[in-house]
Design an enzyme around this catalytic site. Structure first.
Site, short mmCIF file in Angstrom:
data_model
loop_
_atom_site.label_atom_id
_atom_site.label_comp_id
_atom_site.label_asym_id
_atom_site.label_seq_id
_atom_site.Cartn_x
_atom_site.Cartn_y
_atom_site.Cartn_z
CG HIS A 134 -5.70 -1.25 9.60
ND1 HIS A 134 -5.10 -2.45 9.34
CD2 HIS A 134 -5.48 -0.50 8.49
CE1 HIS A 134 -4.54 -2.43 8.14
NE2 HIS A 134 -4.75 -1.25 7.61
CG HIS B 64 -8.38 -0.19 4.48
ND1 HIS B 64 -7.91 -0.11 3.19
CD2 HIS B 64 -7.30 -0.42 5.24
CE1 HIS B 64 -6.60 -0.30 3.19
NE2 HIS B 64 -6.21 -0.49 4.41
CD GLU C 157 -3.12 -0.79 2.12
OE1 GLU C 157 -4.19 -0.39 1.65
OE2 GLU C 157 -2.90 -0.98 3.33
#
Lengths: 254, 254, 254, 254
Positions: free
Chosen positions: A111, A179, A90
């Protein structure tokens, strides 16, 4: 196997850059210790001397990140010196925020548990606590399915990174549906500060809603508290606190 | 007394099996350290070289399980080398899942607190977080009283184990009313991963419900996130994280 | 000052009694470590050889109780060998339960946080989890103001202790409005077990109520699970778990 | 840099004062360890020998406060011996409470999480637990915007301190909207006790509200429980408990 060992390369970074990277290691550990991140999530800084580069760890839980784990990337998230070690998939989150937002010098993707419920119920997260003024007057929610349909929810290419960065817009924080969140600020200490109090504010807002109508900070209070939050005095007191809790007793720049 | 000491037998297991059992010890400790299990609950693996056998600790809190505590069973849950030590009374949970589901290589039974409220109110647990896609699109609830009337809720014989395994069906997870849950997956690391994020998802779903209408993962997102969750990169990063937190600094296969 | 030091007296207790007192020290530490008690709360045992006596620590936080802190009392809660040390003012809770209930061998009084909300809202606490069957089918609530009007809520004389013991009646557990709870069972290990799962069940019941209509254990399930909870196998596994977590690595009678 | 080192001055304080300052260090650490304060928040005492002075640490997280960090102030919050070290900007909270309330000998300002939801939803916090009788029958809420409009919510001058102290009035506790709380009592141990149980009561009241109509302590019960809470026996037992948990094994005055 050998791919997972740090090679012996010695990049010729300046003292300024090395000091920034030492702080980046501390930031990784703080965020893990304060439960902003668990096995997943990451934090980066823009290269202090080259606006077209950023630093981010190899794919590893932040709790264990050491100086040797940190890699250098361009703003398309290509590694400058690829060495075969696994990278976070990511990293476009970081690269595209640095590209679209010249004012951003540090980015955290996490998160944190208290944020997830707001992301899957349409948002509404707003500062109600003076130390959370820095999260900004509104926290947008980015839903990857709006632009990309069904995915595994990860931001794994530059198009996705661009979409997310557009949603972040001029804000410091943004939730990601199902997410987590992203935090983008003007320096490393503040990205840690905002990430922690974003998490705290979410938990408190959820509690407060159950008690009655919430009086949030007024728009002017948000402006005034964020100025106060980012004063060197506040930032240093908090950084020392979190760094020492995470096990760093010395070499804390406060 | 002597019954409770590990006897001096040395089973002639291969290196492959011994490596799997070393990981099983780590899995026991991880699940305890992350509060998936307390004094009760257990985790097993199918024998890597004999599909008709499985390994599970003697009756002991998982936090203290060592290599010498691990026993070998057939799929009727009879011990291969009975040595007088007390066994978990609920081993039919494991035996019958291995019997009915050839694809299952690891099983975890636990009482994680966040799961209990869903089990006693009819279920509805569904993934809302990308790292919880692996729990599957639906989490069934098994109520022992439907097939067996009033009991002490424990799964202590093969009929009960068969009933539970039928309810699990092709899923990876299943709640047990008034009792806990079972997780059944294709390997040991994934059973730990799914057990932890099943617990996390339950806690977050409870919080999210209080805030508004929840947008869960779509069926396609569940498929795509579970593929992503089970990639070696994700599994290894999480395993290293949890194992180190549980005190294992070396010999982690990542 | 001198009043606060343990005097040099050596009571001539049998090995049986000393073993029970060693376990009582462990029980104090377990209850502190599991957050059943904080600075306040206490646990006692009936004298194993004299039904008209019981043992309870001097006035001290349970986390720090050592063998030398334990005093002997009659059932009117008079110390057998007064030595000037401060005593818990609420020892009539213990004395009167031992007096009215010959079957009771151990008593715990605590203020575990999850219990307080049920005590101030009229009760309704009931077992919904198999390991909590042992709390009993109903948990009564005693409100000191019914018999004694306005007080400081402490149970500081035998009349108050008698009133509370009558409310406990034949149950193992009872809430005390605005104050906490009492647990009374047939031995020390079970009083720890019931106190911990009473606390856990309260927390889970509160969560479950927010999700929907709760299916509690049926009356027959309560009977069957309490038999299972009190089996030596269950009690020993849990005792080892909690004792080791509290720092006791050896001399655990399991 | 040099500004941040403690200078070598040796103030000629009496043994009484030094003993009080040693306890003030302990109080700082207790409040940090019990999560009443994080990086922010502070605790002070009035000078034991001069009613027109008070002691408060330099600007530093309470978890790390040592004897050398403590500074002396007059009731206008001017430092008696300015030495260049950064001071808490909110010291007027302390100065004006000592000025308006001769009975107050210790003050704690904190942002304990459970208090915030009550402060932003209009209050209503009241004692429901016997050890929380000491918070007082009513806990007022001070909203800085009523007297000062939009600010950064900090109490940084004597006018603001006076406004807050007027709202506190004769109470021991007061919430501050969007910010935290202040606790003002007759000595240091009690300020720690009240701060901790104010936080606990808030958490429990929030839980209890979700279960039904709450029976709070009656006005007479509040009076009687606060007398009981402040008895030396209760105060010492709790102080020893919290101090030892915070790492102080010796030199605890109990």
């Amino acid at each position: 196997m050998a791919k997972k060992k740090a090679p012996a390369r010695k990049p010729a970074f300046s003292k300024t850059v090395e000091a920034a990277l030492a702080d980046l290691v501390i930031a990784n550990r703080i965020l893990a210790n304060e439960n902003v991140i668990d096995a997943f999530g990451h934090v980066s800084i823009r290269h202090p001397e080259r606006a077209d580069r950023y630093f981010l760890a190899r794919s590893r839980s932040p709790e264990f990140v050491e100086r040797g784990d940190i890699l250098e990337f361009d703003l398309d998230s290509n590694p400058i010196s690829p060495d075969g070690r696994t990278m976070y998939s990511e990293r476009p989150i970081h690269g595209r925020l640095y590209k679209q937002r010249p004012d951003v010098k540090a980015v955290c993707h996490n998160h944190a548990h208290s944020l997830i419920p707001f992301g899957v119920t349409g948002g509404g997260l707003k500062p109600l606590l003076h130390v959370a003024g820095c999260i900004g007057a509104e926290v947008p929610v980015w839903d990857i399915s709006e632009d990309f349909g069904d995915t595994d929810l990860l931001v794994t290419n530059n198009d996705m990174g661009d979409s997310l960065a557009r949603k972040v817009s001029r804000n410091r924080t943004c939730l990601m549906r199902g997410h987590g969140a992203v935090v983008a600020t003007h320096d490393l200490k503040s990205v840690v500060f905002v990430a922690i109090y974003l998490m705290v504010n979410a938990a408190l807002q959820k509690e407060a809603r159950a008690l009655g109508t919430v009086k949030f900070l007024s728009p002017a209070e948000v402006k005034l508290t964020e100025q106060m939050n980012f004063k060197e005095r506040s930032q240093n007191r908090a950084w020392e606190y979190w760094a020492r809790r995470a096990g760093f007793k010395t070499a804390i720049n406060v």
